[in-house]
Design a protein around this motif. Structure first.
Motif, PDB file in Angstrom:
ATOM      1  N   LYS A  75      11.243  -3.195  -6.811  1.00  0.00           N
ATOM      2  CA  LYS A  75      12.626  -2.717  -6.776  1.00  0.00           C
ATOM      3  C   LYS A  75      13.118  -2.389  -8.184  1.00  0.00           C
ATOM      4  O   LYS A  75      13.793  -1.371  -8.393  1.00  0.00           O
ATOM      5  N   ARG A  82       9.275   6.083  -8.498  1.00  0.00           N
ATOM      6  CA  ARG A  82       9.723   7.307  -7.828  1.00  0.00           C
ATOM      7  C   ARG A  82       9.348   8.548  -8.648  1.00  0.00           C
ATOM      8  O   ARG A  82       8.937   9.579  -8.074  1.00  0.00           O
ATOM      9  N   ILE A 150       3.301   4.922  -2.666  1.00  0.00           N
ATOM     10  CA  ILE A 150       4.193   5.928  -2.092  1.00  0.00           C
ATOM     11  C   ILE A 150       3.730   7.364  -2.325  1.00  0.00           C
ATOM     12  O   ILE A 150       4.180   8.276  -1.628  1.00  0.00           O
ATOM     13  N   VAL A 184      10.061  10.073   5.526  1.00  0.00           N
ATOM     14  CA  VAL A 184      10.494   8.866   4.817  1.00  0.00           C
ATOM     15  C   VAL A 184      11.315   7.965   5.733  1.00  0.00           C
ATOM     16  O   VAL A 184      11.036   6.765   5.858  1.00  0.00           O
ATOM     17  N   VAL A 188       9.775   4.439   7.084  1.00  0.00           N
ATOM     18  CA  VAL A 188      10.346   3.173   6.613  1.00  0.00           C
ATOM     19  C   VAL A 188      10.949   2.393   7.781  1.00  0.00           C
ATOM     20  O   VAL A 188      10.798   1.168   7.870  1.00  0.00           O
ATOM     21  N   GLY A 191       8.169   0.844   9.825  1.00  0.00           N
ATOM     22  CA  GLY A 191       7.563  -0.240   9.069  1.00  0.00           C
ATOM     23  C   GLY A 191       8.418  -1.482   9.042  1.00  0.00           C
ATOM     24  O   GLY A 191       7.919  -2.605   9.187  1.00  0.00           O
ATOM     25  N   LEU A 192       9.737  -1.304   8.872  1.00  0.00           N
ATOM     26  CA  LEU A 192      10.623  -2.471   8.852  1.00  0.00           C
ATOM     27  C   LEU A 192      10.695  -3.147  10.215  1.00  0.00           C
ATOM     28  O   LEU A 192      10.769  -4.375  10.300  1.00  0.00           O
ATOM     29  N   LEU A 235       4.123   5.171   4.541  1.00  0.00           N
ATOM     30  CA  LEU A 235       5.347   4.445   4.215  1.00  0.00           C
ATOM     31  C   LEU A 235       5.631   3.340   5.222  1.00  0.00           C
ATOM     32  O   LEU A 235       6.197   2.301   4.869  1.00  0.00           O
ATOM     33  N   ALA A 236       5.248   3.545   6.481  1.00  0.00           N
ATOM     34  CA  ALA A 236       5.431   2.496   7.486  1.00  0.00           C
ATOM     35  C   ALA A 236       4.633   1.256   7.120  1.00  0.00           C
ATOM     36  O   ALA A 236       5.149   0.130   7.149  1.00  0.00           O
ATOM     37  N   ALA A 239       6.157  -0.305   3.836  1.00  0.00           N
ATOM     38  CA  ALA A 239       7.416  -1.016   4.084  1.00  0.00           C
ATOM     39  C   ALA A 239       7.161  -2.336   4.795  1.00  0.00           C
ATOM     40  O   ALA A 239       7.763  -3.367   4.465  1.00  0.00           O
ATOM     41  N   TYR A 243       7.895  -6.100   3.146  1.00  0.00           N
ATOM     42  CA  TYR A 243       8.799  -7.025   3.831  1.00  0.00           C
ATOM     43  C   TYR A 243       8.095  -8.345   4.146  1.00  0.00           C
ATOM     44  O   TYR A 243       8.633  -9.426   3.878  1.00  0.00           O
TER      45      TYR A 243
END
Length: 569
Positions: A75, A82, A150, A184, A188, A191-192, A235-236, A239, A243
Motif C-alpha cells: 500500500k 502503479r 499487477i 480491474v 479485484v 478476488g476480494l 488481479l483476482a 487481491a 487479503y
C-alpha cells in the motif's frame, strides 16, 4: 505427453535442488540445463497450449507470491508499483510496437502492438525467485514483487484488446480503456469475495489439512471466474492473496504452520517446471526460423530486446524525479494547511490521532536512491507469461504464419536473454553498488524494542487480571506458583528459555490452568504485534518473523501438553 511432463518435472526439480544445495540461482540453472537438453535428439518436444499454461501455472504462483508480499508495504509503495505495473507496461508496449512495425511491416501495427504487450511485463516468478536468492532489501523487493503482481493484468488486457483488433473488431481508445477498467474492477471484486470466504473458512475450520487443500484450489477458481466475467484473473488472484496474507496472523497457528511448507513445495515444483519449459521451447523456435526469414527475425528480436532493456531505465529515473517533485509539493501544501489551522491529523475510530511524523509518512513514498533504481531498472527478467501469451497468440487465426512465428521467436529470445543476461549480471551490479541485503537494522531494532515494551506492559496487565481469578480458586501455595510463573513469563528472555521454564514450573494439580494462562499470554503478544503493524509502527515482514516465533512457542506448549496428558505407567 503425460510421461514427458513427468520426466521434465522430475528433472527440473533435481536441477533446482542441486542449485539450492550449491547456493546458485535455481531459475537460471534450470533454464540453462533445459536449453542444453533441448539439443539432445531423444529429448521429446514439450508442447502445451499457452492458454492452458496461463490458467494452470499462473494462479498458484501469483497467489503464493501475493501471500508473501507485505500488504502494508504494498500500500505504501503503490504509487511506485502503479508507475511500473501500468504506465511502464503501456510505454513498453508502444515503443516495442513501433520498433517491430518499422522493422517488419507485415506484422501490421496491431500485430506489432500485440507483440509489445506480450514482451512488456517482467515476470512475477522470475522477480520473486531471483530477488529472494539475491537477498534484495525489503524496499526493493516490495516494489519488484508488487510490480510483477499487477503488470500481468495490464499486459493481458492489452493482449485481449489487440487480439480483438487483429480479429476484425472495431475498437476505439475508449473501448480499450473501458476494458481495462472492467478488468480491474471485476478482477479485484472477485478476488476480494474469494478472499473473504477463504478467510472466514480459515477462522472457523480447525483442520489445517482441509484448509491447506482449499488454499491450493481457490486460486484456480478465482482466476477462472474472473476471466469468465470479463475481469482480470491475475488481479483476482492477487487481491485474494493480499487479503488472505494480511489476515493470516488472525487464524489458528496450525494453519500458518501447515501452509508455509506446502506453498514452498508448490513453488519449487511450479517454478522448476516453468523455467524448464522455457528452455525446452528452443526446438520449436528453430522450426519457426525458416531460412528466408531468419535474418529479419533475428534483427527484429535484437531490436525488441534492446528496446525492452533501454525503455525501463529511461522511464524509471525521470518518473522517480517527477514523483519526488510532486511529493515535495504535496508536503509543502500540507504543512501550509496545518500552519493555517485548516486541517489536522484526524483520529481514527478507537485509535489515537496520527502524529505529524505518521502523516508525513503517509504522504510520502518509501525512499529509493539512484542505486535502488539501478537495481529495479535491471531487474526486468521476462518469464512464463511472455512465452505463454506468445504461444497463445500463435494460434490466432487472423495472424499469418510468418507473423505468428515471428512473435514466438521474439518472445523466446527476449525471455531467455533477459533471464540469463540480467539474472547473471544482477548479483554483480548489486555487489558493485554495495547494496546490502537489508540496511534497516537500526529501524528494526527500534521497532523490536517498542514491541517488547508494549508486550511486557500488556502481559503484566493480563497476568494481574488472571491472578485475581486464581485468588478466588487456589490457596497461597498455588498463588506463589502463579507469581513465580508470571515472573518468568514477563522477564526478558529467549523463547527457548521460556519453554524450558514452563516445563520446569508446571505444578501437576493446576497444569490446565497454566496452559490456559500461557495461551492467553501468547494471544496478548499476538494482539500487540497486530496493533503495531496496523498502526504502521512495525514492518509486516518483521511482524511475521515474530509471529512465527510465537507460533513455535504455542506448538511447543501443545506438544508438551499432549505428552503430559498421556496416562502414566
Amino acid at each position: 505427453m503425460d510421461a514427458t511432463f513427468f520426466y521434465v518435472l522430475v528433472g527440473a526439480v533435481i536441477v533446482a535442488a542441486i542449485a539450492r544445495w550449491r547456493g546458485w540461482p535455481a531459475p537460471l540453472l534450470v533454464t540453462v540445463v533445459a536449453l542444453a537438453a533441448s539439443f539432445i535428439p531423444f529429448i521429446p518436444d514439450l508442447e502445451i497450449d499457452g492458454h492452458l499454461l496461463l490458467s494452470v501455472v499462473l494462479p498458484p504462483l501469483l497467489y503464493s507470491a501475493a501471500l508473501d508480499v507485505s500488504f502494508v508495504g504494498f500500500k505504501r509503495s503503490l504509487p511506485q508499483i502503479r508507475r511500473l505495473g501500468i504506465w511502464l507496461v503501456l510505454l513498453t508496449t508502444a515503443v516495442v510496437g513501433v520498433v517491430a512495425w518499422l522493422i517488419m511491416p507485415s506484422l501490421t501495427l496491431p500485430g506489432a502492438l500485440l507483440l509489445g504487450a506480450i514482451v512488456a511485463p517482467p515476470d512475477a516468478v522470475s522477480a520473486a525467485a531471483i530477488g529472494r536468492k539475491l537477498g534484495l532489501p525489503r524496499r526493493i523487493m516490495t516494489v519488484l514483487s508488487g510490480e510483477s503482481l499487477i503488470n500481468d493484468a495490464t499486459s493481458l488486457t492489452l493482449y485481449r484488446v489487440f487480439a480483438a483488433i487483429i480479429a476484425g473488431a472495431a475498437l476505439t481508445v475508449w473501448d480499450g480503456i473501458w476494458q481495462f477498467v472492467v478488468a480491474v474492477v471485476v478482477g479485484v471484486f472477485v478476488g476480494l469475495v474469494f478472499g473473504v470466504v477463504l478467510h472466514q473458512l480459515r477462522m472457523r475450520v480447525a483442520d489445517p489439512v482441509v484448509i491447506g487443500t482449499f488454499g491450493l484450489l481457490v486460486p484456480f477458481g478465482a482466476y477462472a471466474i474472473a476471466e469468465h466475467l470479463g475481469g482480470s484473473g491475475v488481479l483476482a488472484v492477487v487481491a485474494m492473496g493480499l487479503y488472505v496474507g494480511f489476515n493470516a496472523p488472525r487464524t489458528d497457528y496450525t494453519t500458518r504452520q501447515q501452509e508455509a511448507p506446502l506453498w514452498l513445495s508448490a513453488d519449487l515444483l511450479l517454478e522448476s517446471f516453468v523455467f524448464a519449459y522455457i528452455g525446452l521451447q528452443f526446438p520449436r523456435v528453430l522450426r519457426d526460423l525458416s531460412s528466408e526469414s531468419v535474418g529479419q527475425f533475428l534483427l527484429l528480436a535484437g531490436a525488441v530486446l534492446l528496446a525492452v532493456l533501454l525503455v525501463r531505465p529511461l522511464y524509471i529515473y525521470p518518473a522517480h524525479a517527477w514523483a519526488r517533485w510532486a511529493e515535495r509539493k504535496r508536503l509543502a501544501r500540507w504543512e501550509r494547511m496545518v500552519a493555517s489551522g485548516r486541517t489536522q491529523a484526524r483520529p481514527r475510530p478507537g485509535r489515537p490521532a496520527l502524529t505529524a511524523e505518521q502523516m508525513k509518512k503517509r504522504l510520502t513514498e518509501p525512499t529509493l536512491d539512484w542505486k535502488d533504481n539501478a537495481v529495479i531498472s535491471w531487474a526486468g527478467m521476462r518469464g512464463v507469461v511472455t512465452l505463454a501469451t506468445a504461444l497463445a497468440a500463435s494460434d490466432l487465426a487472423a495472424l499469418d504464419d510468418k507473423s505468428s512465428h515471428a512473435i514466438v521467436v521474439v518472445a523466446f529470445i527476449v525471455t531467455v536473454a533477459t533471464l540469463l543476461l540480467q539474472g547473471l549480471t544482477l548479483p554483480v551490479l548489486i555487489k558493485k553498488l554495495k547494496i546490502e541485503g537489508d540496511v534497516d537494522h537500526e529501524e528494526d531494532a527500534r521497532a523490536m524494542a517498542a514491541v517488547r515494551k508494549r508486550s511486557r506492559q500488556a502481559g503484566k496487565a493480563y497476568l494481574a487480571e488472571q491472578r485475581e481469578n486464581w485468588a478466588g480458586k487456589y490457596d497461597e501455595r498455588q498463588l506463589q506458583a502463579f507469581d513465580a510463573f508470571a515472573q518468568r513469563m514477563t522477564r526478558v528472555e529467549t523463547d527457548t528459555d521460556r519453554a524450558q521454564d514452563l516445563e520446569e514450573s508446571m505444578p501437576q494439580p493446576s497444569y490446565e490452568d497454566l496452559v490456559a494462562l500461557s495461551k492467553g499470554w501468547l494471544h496478548v503478544r499476538r494482539e500487540v504485534l497486530l496493533a503495531e503493524r496496523d498502526d504502521d509502527n512495525l514492518d509486516e515482514e518483521l511482524m511475521r518473523e515474530l509471529m512465527t516465533a510465537i507460533d513455535a512457542e504455542e506448538l511447543a506448549l501443545d506438544t508438551r501438553g499432549a505428552i503430559w496428558s498421556q496416562p502414566r505407567a
